[in-house]
Write an enzyme that holds these catalytic residues in place. Structure first.
Site, mmCIF file in Angstrom:
data_model
loop_
_atom_site.group_PDB
_atom_site.id
_atom_site.type_symbol
_atom_site.label_atom_id
_atom_site.label_comp_id
_atom_site.label_asym_id
_atom_site.label_seq_id
_atom_site.Cartn_x
_atom_site.Cartn_y
_atom_site.Cartn_z
ATOM 1 N N CYS A 195 12.911 -18.482 -22.479
ATOM 2 C CA CYS A 195 11.522 -18.686 -22.064
ATOM 3 C C CYS A 195 11.360 -18.251 -20.610
ATOM 4 O O CYS A 195 12.115 -18.697 -19.745
ATOM 5 C CB CYS A 195 11.137 -20.154 -22.226
ATOM 6 S SG CYS A 195 9.460 -20.508 -21.666
ATOM 7 N N ASP A 203 -3.099 2.432 16.635
ATOM 8 C CA ASP A 203 -4.269 2.783 17.431
ATOM 9 C C ASP A 203 -3.993 2.281 18.851
ATOM 10 O O ASP A 203 -3.087 1.469 19.055
ATOM 11 C CB ASP A 203 -5.507 2.105 16.847
ATOM 12 C CG ASP A 203 -6.770 2.418 17.641
ATOM 13 O OD1 ASP A 203 -6.910 3.558 18.084
ATOM 14 O OD2 ASP A 203 -7.589 1.499 17.818
#
Length: 725
Positions: A372, A416
């Site tokens: 499972c 930047d």
């Protein structure tokens, strides 16, 4: 374009993660006549290259069956000038708008219904315990049936082992072992997680579409001697417009008459307003600060700078390869393998060796319980949730597990400058007084700058405040277009002007000119104060690096990551800042230039993160492998980026990468733990040492251990150059 091949864009509802994009991509490619597919989760769009005879309705139906309602986007009509056509174009079909209140989406309604059913089941279980199991089973079905339908549709469309398949198997397995309440709760949490992803994706879409708001809706059109207000989107190439001080420029164009300072930071990232004269080009969305300008339009609304930024962002998003969730990749092999092993264990011994069917069916059922995927399903999201929570407490926001995983692989960071490596606002770095006291020089300059919102004025006023100097009243203070500001203070006629404007009024002594040139070489803007036509002092002003910029870049280099500065600022200023920080510089760039350089770095083999804070960074943020927005940045930068640093610390970029590496190590431990326990109990079950109950305990125990290990990430703190923070 190849003969007979066309490209159609579709709007797709409900996509909010890379897994969604992968399923949509796979399903679309299976339709006859489809040549290529590119999907943008952020824009909620899909571009399909297909044969001219391909059935567009079949493509839309194939995707809609997966739970993502899809429809072709009608091209904008040429005569429709109500808004720029560069946006997502969804305005072309108001009946199929992908955006809207999140509370009215299908995912929200399903999550609310499942939650209400679960609450009702809990109350029934308390009042009538004998039917509590059936009440929780009904609550489970409310959420599981739609998930199961999507799993079946995904399987039919080429994605048989999706996250929906795993969730369905986990829930059904939990019901088999009697944990119906837990199954219903897990399904509800899954639906809530999907809903939150959808809300985030919707905000991103709204932000990109909102870029068009930077361009004013109206313009002052000059016709002969008359000026009338018209829709900005209706401006034709060659039209003449008037732009008043404080207004945004309505279109890309060339200045015909007037001189003024234009704030171009929304488009170029330039830290200082640009002095604009007749003949200079200007961009839509930039701000005229000083004087009236007459501008001749050079681009239609559908092709202005802001429209191109929108288009670049969307194209970059669509061309980015979707990152599949790890659990989806692994489940392609794991889930079918578990089913095959269980079936073989149950059938082969009785068939081949004459063993007892009852005994081996029991063992096969135990193996299905061992297999499972509950522990596996939770191993990755538990670690990611803990890491995202730990990061958020430090101001590090990451948009999902795929981003968290990718950050640890970055080899190059493109920064930047303005507002990212620097603080985003000019500061007075040097004050040179000539024949008077420095305090008096500051006092006079601040007096005539009082009330101005110009960045240089604010820098001088901030310096005067920091030095605690008195600021006397000024008489007749006013701006002189393209030169500076003038006024009278204490009987002295003052002029605070640029060095060039001051030189036009008289010769500047050679020694002082050398000092000015030195400041200019350091990337500083120089203002000269004249009192009664005599120079009494100069101010050097520059946008300075953030306090932790050196430490942050050093931390990246220590982590083996290279850096480069990509800025729209002028070459001299950028070089001066870059030299002080010890990094490579590319200056004077427009948005498309930054995006192109990011592409070039990627083509050279680098895995690129782009860091920025402005609209001008949006295309490069979207094109990079990971886009990171700095705190205080524009909404579009924050929404376009994959991650955001709220506190604006450069060192937090390195922290993001360290958090990523710690998380991936934790996920590896979780997977090893869950699979290791399953392997041990697989062997003991086949040997007859353990049975159903130990198998159930193994699965539950693995889930508990995996969760506990993941929660260790909540204690992650990262590096800091500010120990008290």
């Amino acid at each position: 374009m190849t003969a007979g091949i066309e490209t159609t864009r579709f709007s797709v509802q409900g996509m909010d993660c890379a897994s969604c994009a992968a399923k949509v991509d796979t399903a679309a490619r299976r339709v006859a006549g489809v040549e290529d597919v590119s999907v943008s989760v952020m824009a909620g769009t899909m571009s399909v290259r297909h044969e001219a005879k391909a059935d567009l309705r079949a493509i839309a139906a194939q995707i809609s069956n997966l739970g993502y309602p899809t429809k072709p986007i009608r091209p904008a009509q040429p005569q429709d000038t109500s808004e720029p056509s560069a946006g997502p174009h969804l305005h072309g079909d108001p009946e199929f708008n992908i955006d809207g209140p999140w509370s009215k989406t299908r995912k929200a309604l399903l999550a609310l219904a499942c939650g209400a059913a679960l609450l009702a089941a809990y109350l029934v279980g308390r009042l009538a315990p004998e039917i509590g199991h059936w009440a929780f089973l009904l609550a489970l079905l409310v959420g599981l049936v739609p998930i199961g339908r999507r799993a079946i549709a995904g399987a039919m469309a080429g994605s048989p082992f999706s996250i929906e398949t795993l969730m369905s198997i986990a829930a059904i397995g939990a019901v088999i072992i009697g944990a119906t309440e837990e199954a219903a709760t897990v399904v509800l949490l899954f639906l809530v997680g999907e809903l939150l992803e959808g809300v985030a994706a919707g905000r991103a879409r709204s932000s990109i579409k909102g870029l068009a708001d930077l361009v004013p809706k109206t313009a002052q059109l000059i016709e002969g001697d008359q000026v009338r207000e018209v829709p900005a989107a209706s401006l034709a190439i060659g039209a003449l417009v008037m732009v008043r001080p404080g207004d945004r420029i309505p279109a890309d164009g060339t200045v015909i008459e007037g001189s003024s300072a234009v704030d171009q930071s929304p488009v170029t990232g330039e830290s200082m307003p640009k002095s604009t004269q007749p003949g200079d080009g200007v961009f839509a969305g930039t701000i005229n600060t000083d004087n009236v300008l007459k501008i001749r339009v050079t681009a239609q609304a559908s092709d202005n700078t802001i429209a191109r930024v929108i288009r670049l962002v969307e194209e970059a998003q669509e061309s980015k390869a979707p990152t599949e969730r790890f659990i989806d990749r692994f489940s392609r092999f794991y889930t079918p393998a578990v089913l095959v092993v269980g079936a073989l264990v149950a059938s082969l011994p009785p068939l081949l060796l004459g063993q007892s069917w009852g005994e081996w069916i029991y063992k096969g059922l135990a193996i299905l319980l061992i297999g499972c995927p509950c522990a596996l399903v939770i191993s990755t999201p538990a670690a990611i949730a803990a890491a995202l929570s730990a990061g958020a407490r430090r101001g590090l926001l990451l948009k999902g597990g795929a981003i968290l995983e990718g950050l640890g692989k970055i080899t190059m960071v493109a920064f930047d400058k303005t507002g990212t490596l620097t603080q985003g606002k000019p500061q007075v770095t040097d004050v040179v007084a000539i024949g008077i006291a420095e305090a008096k020089l500051l006092s006079m300059a601040a007096a005539i700058e009082t009330g101005s919102s110009h960045p240089l004025a604010l820098a001088i006023l901030a310096k005067a405040k920091a030095m605690n100097v008195p600021v006397p009243p000024a008489m007749d203070a006013k701006a002189i277009g393209g030169k500076g500001v003038t006024g009278t203070v204490g009987g002295d006629r003052l002029l605070l002007a640029s060095a060039r404007a001051a030189a036009e009024l008289g010769d500047i002594p050679a020694q002082l000119q050398a000092r000015i040139d030195g400041f200019n070489d350091e990337g500083k803007t120089v203002s000269v104060l004249l009192a009664n036509d005599k120079i009494v002092g100069i101010f050097a002003i520059r946008d300075e690096p953030r306090p932790d910029a050196h430490a942050g870049l050093s931390a990246l280099r220590d982590a083996g990551v290279e850096t480069v500065m990509l800025t729209g600022d002028n070459e001299r200023t950028a070089r001066a800042i870059g030299s002080s920080l010890g990094m490579t510089v590319r200056a004077g760039l427009l948005p498309e230039d930054k995006q192109r350089i990011v592409r070039e770095l990627q083509a050279a083999g680098a895995i690129v993160a782009k860091v920025g804070d402005g609209i001008n960074d949006a295309p490069a943020l979207a094109a990079a492998d990971i886009g990171i927005a700095m705190g205080g940045g524009t909404d579009v930068a924050l929404e376009t980026a994959d991650a955001a640093i709220l506190h604006g610390r450069v060192i937090d970029i390195a922290n993001m990468m360290l958090l990523s590496r710690a998380t991936m190590a934790n996920i590896g431990q979780n997977i090893t733990l869950s699979l290791g326990l399953k392997a041990v109990f697989l062997v003991t079950t086949i040997l007859g040492i353990t049975g159903l109950w130990p198998a159930i305990l193994a699965d539950t125990g693995a889930t508990v251990l995996v969760t506990a290990n993941a929660m260790r990430l909540l204690g992650w703190k990262g590096m800091s150059v500010f120990p008290d923070r």
